[in-house]
Structure formats: structure tokens, C-alpha cells
Design an enzyme around this catalytic site. Sequence first.
Site: not given
Lengths: 125, 373
Positions: B77, B195, B317
Site C-alpha cells: 500500500c 474498513c 484506497h
Amino acid sequence: MSQTTAVPAGTDPRPRVVVRGDDAVVAGVRCTECGHPVAFVRPRCPACRGPVEPAEFGPAGTAWSSTVVRIPVPGREPPYALAYLDLDDGPRVLAHLPGDRAVPVGTRLRLTAPDEAGDLTAEEA
Amino acid sequence: MDVAVHGVGTSHFGRQPDRPLIDLAWDAVREALADAGTDQVDAVYVGTVFGAPGVAQRVLSALGITGIPILTLENACASGTTALVEGHEAVRTGRYGRVLALGLEQMSTTFGGAIHPESSDAEGLAGLALPALYAMAAHRYLQTGAATAEQLATVSVKNHAHALHNPRAQYSGSYTVEQVLGSRMIADPLTLLQCCPTSDGAAAAVLAPATGGAREIPVRGLAIRSGDLWDHRSPHVWGYDLVAATAALAYEAAGIAPGDVDLFEVHDAFTIGEVATTEALGIVGHGDGGKAAESGRTAVGGASPVNPSGGLLSRGHPLGATGLAQVAEVVWQLRGDAGGRQVDGARIGLVETMGGGVSGIDGNACVVAVLGA
């Protein structure tokens, strides 16, 4: 419950478990210089780079944390419970727990024979 | 040589399976180059995680960017900010005069839901999906009294509210703590609204020597690090010590302390991630991250605003793009261009990105970047 997760023979990255009677233990290595316990067979100590010798850990330990996975993961059927288990005088390992409940931090656990999926398993001692 | 960010750009963030990656990248690259006032770069550093082999050249050639060095970097990430670090170093040392750092990810066409755990990894094969890794941290926090479930939920409430003012965010909304806690359980104790979503997107930054231009944002300090062993000796939850160690290096490089930072864009892939990170970055003391969210301290308008963009939880994300999306947000904030989510008078901003997926270590990579003068 978990289902079988197929990986080519010899490439399973999970710790190796030896079952002796009622006891299941992890067959890893321990550093002969710094004493660091490792749940895997490694060529040298990952902590100090010293030489290692075969060592077994478990079956008893303490839950460092725990959770229940409730989302789809390939090859597995949710929900399934997991714990990070600090084996006594040994390494921290990831183990599957029976049922669908996370155990409290500090719960005493005991390794059990691996399930059909080849995962480390444990239950409350 | 001092280096500055001369331009930034991003795509929209969200599930965009019908938009080719080339189009997402073009949105980001076109905006960043126009912002920098140039159409020429000497090299491109591309961060992506699940991009196919050759994805960088495939995308860039479609945009007419060919014949120059193109390097693809995978650091989980933190891939986008790894591209920032390497591009920055190339300019700082004079290797290249102007560099494009580009982050790319199209996840909706790769995964139906959460990222599949890596089967060559011991804990990946054992079924430890990334939400479960963070859930282990959250359970530990709740069980040891370091935070409450309501405090964790407050992070989601805050970041979704911040995103109401971010037109590029994937999600936004005015939620209550009860709604967050009442959403579907993903991995106990983390619920769906705690989340980050599955996202597609791209983000870019143009780096070149600092010239003192009014719209340039100086890169004040950077650090990148991989995790040490994370095992039975580790006192903290996964990732905590890596973030703390990387931040210490970045603060030293920048010559500042956490209290000097006006806003933070941090890796809130899960609510517990933001709580632990605010502690690891030294914004608050250990065990005070949940209280900081609950008290409003980390909201826009508070003393230490965290994730004014909405963060990963709300902006989205897209793994490789995330780090550079964070950089874009900080640049807009420091220029005073952040609209309804503007942190008043912001002069120094910090980006923190954290990547995982390899068991037994405290993280594949962490990047901390301090921007501003």
C-alpha cells in the site's frame, strides 16, 4: 470451518506441526546464540543471524489477540476464528480456533492436531 | 539540492471498472503536468501493486510518454509514496531534472471484495485477510483498554464527514457512531464502515528542484523503511513500531516535531489504523489515539486534523495510487485550495503510508513525508 487449500507439495509456507499422542507441537528452530525461537525451519536466526538448531514449541500458550473472519476468502468458508498465540517460551503463531467467537486476550490455549486444510489449530486449555 | 512538488493531479476515486486504467491515469497525469506548467519529464516512477507486468509502460505510452526511463515499484500500500521517495531522490541528487511520480490501481476488476491473501505467505495461506490483521490490532486495543469500540467508530464518522467536502471521494456521509458499529461485521470487532472500500484510481506528482515559486510545495523531509521482525517480543500492535521508526527519521530529516505539523494524511485502511498511527506518529501519547478522535482533536477544526480528505476509509484506497493521493491532498491544503475541508493557515503537512502482507515483519514498507515550509 476451513476448507482444503491446495498448494504444491513442498511449498506450504505454514509452520510444520508434529502430533505426538494428545500433544501437537510446532517444529521450528531456535538460535544457538541468542535463543530466539522461530516457528519455521529457517537457515539462520532472523533476529541475530546466528546459527540455529531444530526445536519444538508448544502445545501451550497464551492468546495475544483474536478475531473472527466474516468475509469470503478464497478456499475458505466464513466465519472462522483466529488467534495470535504466543507459545510458552516459543514464537507467536497464527492458529485457527473452533467456533465463531474471538477469545479474550490472555486466554490460555493449547495447540491441537492440524485440520484438513493444514492450518495450525488451537483450543482453550 | 532542495526539491519541491510542482504539480499534483488525481482521478476520481471509486469503483470504476468501466473506465480503462489509461483514462484514470490520464486524469491524474494531465492535471499534474498542467499544474506544474510543463509537458516534459525526464523519468517516471510508478507505484502499483496488482498492476499487470508492463502496466506502467502500457499506460504511459498511451499518453505519449515514451523514450525515457520508466521504473515500476511495488511496496504494497506504500507503493505510491515509494515512487515519491525514489523520484525525490533522483531529483535531489541531480540524476534527473524533472520527475513524474505516478500511482495506479484498478482493483474492482481484480477482486470482487477484499484483497485475496497471498498463498505463498504463511499467514496468507492460513486465511489472514488484511481486515483480520487489523482486527487483531483492534481487538487487542479494546481488550487492553487502549481504546473503546465507540472511539474507533468515531474515526469512521469523522472521515466520512470530512469527505462530504471532497468531490473526488468514493464515499462520504453523515453517520453516527451507532450506525458505524451497527454496520455488517467484517472481522471482529471491525464493521463494514470501519474498513476502506475496493477502489480504482490514479494520482500523480511532478517533482523538480525548488525555485521558490509561489505554488511550489517544498519537500521538507522524507523517510522510507521496511519493518523489523514482528513476533512474540513485540509490545505493540502490527505496524506500530514501523510507523514510529519511520516517522522519527522523517521528523529528523525535516527538522521538526509532531507538534509543528498542521495536518496529517495517514493510512486509515481501517479505523484502528488511524488510531494507532496517531499514536505512533507522536501526535498523541500511546493509548490516547481513540480519545483524540472522540474529543474532535483530529477533526478539521481540531488541534491536529487527520485525514481531511476523508482518508482511505472515504476517499478510497486504490493501493498504488493512495500515497500520491495523500500527497495531492497535502499540496492542496498547503496552497489553501482545499475548499470546504481546508485546514486554516496550514503550512506543514505530513503524509504517512503503510503497506503490509508479509507475515512475521512489522510491515512491508512505511513512508513518511513532510511537505511545506
